[in-house]
Write an enzyme that holds these catalytic residues in place. Structure first.
Site, PDB file in Angstrom:
ATOM      1  N   HIS A 176      11.502   2.089  -6.933  1.00 34.98           N
ATOM      2  CA  HIS A 176      10.453   1.382  -7.535  1.00 34.98           C
ATOM      3  C   HIS A 176       9.784   1.377  -8.901  1.00 34.98           C
ATOM      4  O   HIS A 176      11.334   0.502  -9.344  1.00 34.98           O
ATOM      5  CB  HIS A 176       9.029   1.442  -6.616  1.00 34.98           C
ATOM      6  CG  HIS A 176       9.020   1.463  -5.471  1.00 34.98           C
ATOM      7  ND1 HIS A 176       8.948   0.311  -4.764  1.00 34.98           N
ATOM      8  CD2 HIS A 176       9.197   2.336  -4.730  1.00 34.98           C
ATOM      9  CE1 HIS A 176       8.514   0.167  -3.221  1.00 34.98           C
ATOM     10  NE2 HIS A 176       8.226   2.276  -3.712  1.00 34.98           N
TER      11      HIS A 176
HETATM   12  C1  BDR Z   1       4.609   2.345  -6.240  1.00 32.97           C
HETATM   13  O1  BDR Z   1       3.765   3.376  -5.584  1.00 32.97           O
HETATM   14  C2  BDR Z   1       4.089   4.972  -5.656  1.00 32.97           C
HETATM   15  O2  BDR Z   1       3.619   5.506  -5.016  1.00 32.97           O
HETATM   16  C3  BDR Z   1       5.925   4.977  -6.031  1.00 32.97           C
HETATM   17  O3  BDR Z   1       5.686   5.541  -7.722  1.00 32.97           O
HETATM   18  C4  BDR Z   1       5.357   3.074  -7.760  1.00 32.97           C
HETATM   19  O4  BDR Z   1       4.977   3.405  -8.545  1.00 32.97           O
HETATM   20  C5  BDR Z   1       5.308   2.117  -5.311  1.00 32.97           C
HETATM   21  O5  BDR Z   1       4.254   0.923  -4.554  1.00 32.97           O
END
Ligand code: BDR
Ligand code: CA
Length: 315
Positions: A245
């Site tokens: 992400h």
């Molecule tokens: C987001 O949530 C976190 O667990 C990850 O680091 C990312 O920023 C994805 O939904």
């Protein structure tokens, strides 16, 4: 034309994918001038996210990077964490040494405020990779800085992919929806990397082996992080890798041409129990609500991984 290097503050809750984002920024000094990293409570509590941020800087060989601790809980709610994805430490996988570089004494929210007041207006971009608590606190405490922010490029939300922490909401927005609402209503130019785009950048076997194949410590650790968190996502989504992400935010700053999106209205649900934290994105333009965000929907995944791998190799 983008002026490089861009001055940025990374606001983060590391998190293996946050770690990739920080490494991408630290490996790209020609494009990114990283003024500081501010930790926030999110994936794991603040005591761990600030420590993890320092471990990542040391892994990159950049111990002079300034790391601050910001808020230890959302504006109005109890902290929700994501150890089920990231492990107990938030950075589970390879074993890294405890950091020796110091945590800055200044509070992270104060650092954001001071930096935006000190630097010329519209020259500092905020890059939130976790819940938006620190940014909202800074805007609440110092409304004068809002008009000085160049841009906010954040990872959060979803439209077609809907939710990952609840059926309706993405984790970063869900954890602190009131903070997200403040940011989305702030009037600052926003670029949003929702799950719709991050679920297209998957850590396939070949891509993880490319990290490992760099033959350096950063490449080895990156591959082990990917191995760790993709197990969870592959099982959940049945995909051929986990979504990476947060580095999409930094990749966008370096290579915006890799991404496509729409300038649309995005509102945050803060009331409904069922859909709390949902990003209500007017992708099809069915309301007359004013656009407030460039909502990214598409990416060149191999272009993204080529950039990331090459920059990790520079560290
Ligand atoms: C987001 O949530 C976190 O667990 C990850 O680091 C990312 O920023 C994805 O939904
Ligand atoms: Ca994150």
């Amino acid at each position: 034309m983008t002026q490089f290097p861009r001055k940025i503050i990374i606001d983060t809750d590391p998190g293996q994918d946050d770690a990739f984002a920080i490494l991408l920024a630290l490996g790209s000094p020609a494009e990114i001038d990283l003024l500081g990293i501010v930790a926030v409570a999110g994936n794991v509590p603040l005591a761990l996210t600030q420590k993890n941020a320092r471990m990542i800087c040391e892994l990159a060989g950049k111990p002079a990077t300034k790391v601050f601790a910001g808020c230890d809980r959302p504006l109005h709610r109890k902290l929700v964490t994501a150890e089920h994805v990231h492990g107990k430490t938030g950075l589970d996988g390879p074993v890294l040494p405890d950091p020796v570089m110091p945590l800055q004494e200044q509070n992270g929210v104060a650092f954001i405020i001071e930096t935006l007041r000190r630097e010329p207006a519209h020259t500092v971009t905020l890059c939130p990779l976790g819940p938006l608590t620190n940014i909202a606190q800074a805007f609440l405490q110092a409304p004068d800085i809002i008009g000085r922010v160049q841009q906010i490029v954040l990872m959060g939300g979803a439209y077609f992919e809907v939710g990952n922490i609840t059926p309706a909401a993405e984790f970063n927005i869900y954890v602190d929806p009131e903070a997200a609402e403040i940011v989305f209503k702030s009037g600052v130019p926003l670029v949003v990397m929702p799950l719709d785009v991050t679920h297209k950048v998957l850590t396939t076997r070949a891509r993880v082996e490319a990290f490992r194949g760099l033959g350096c410590e950063v490449g080895r650790v990156a591959a082990e992080w990917a191995d760790f968190f993709e197990r969870f996502d592959m099982e959940k989504y049945g995909s051929e890798g986990g979504p990476l992400h947060d580095p999409t935010v930094i990749a966008y700053l370096i290579r915006p041409d890799l991404f496509k999106g729409r300038h649309i209205n995005v509102e945050i649900e803060t009331k409904s129990e069922l859909t709390l934290g949902m990003t209500v994105a007017d992708w099809w333009g069915v309301t007359d609500r004013a656009p407030n965000a460039l909502f990214i929907g598409d990416v060149d995944p191999q272009g993204f991984f080529d950039l990331l791998t090459e920059r990790l190799g520079r560290l």
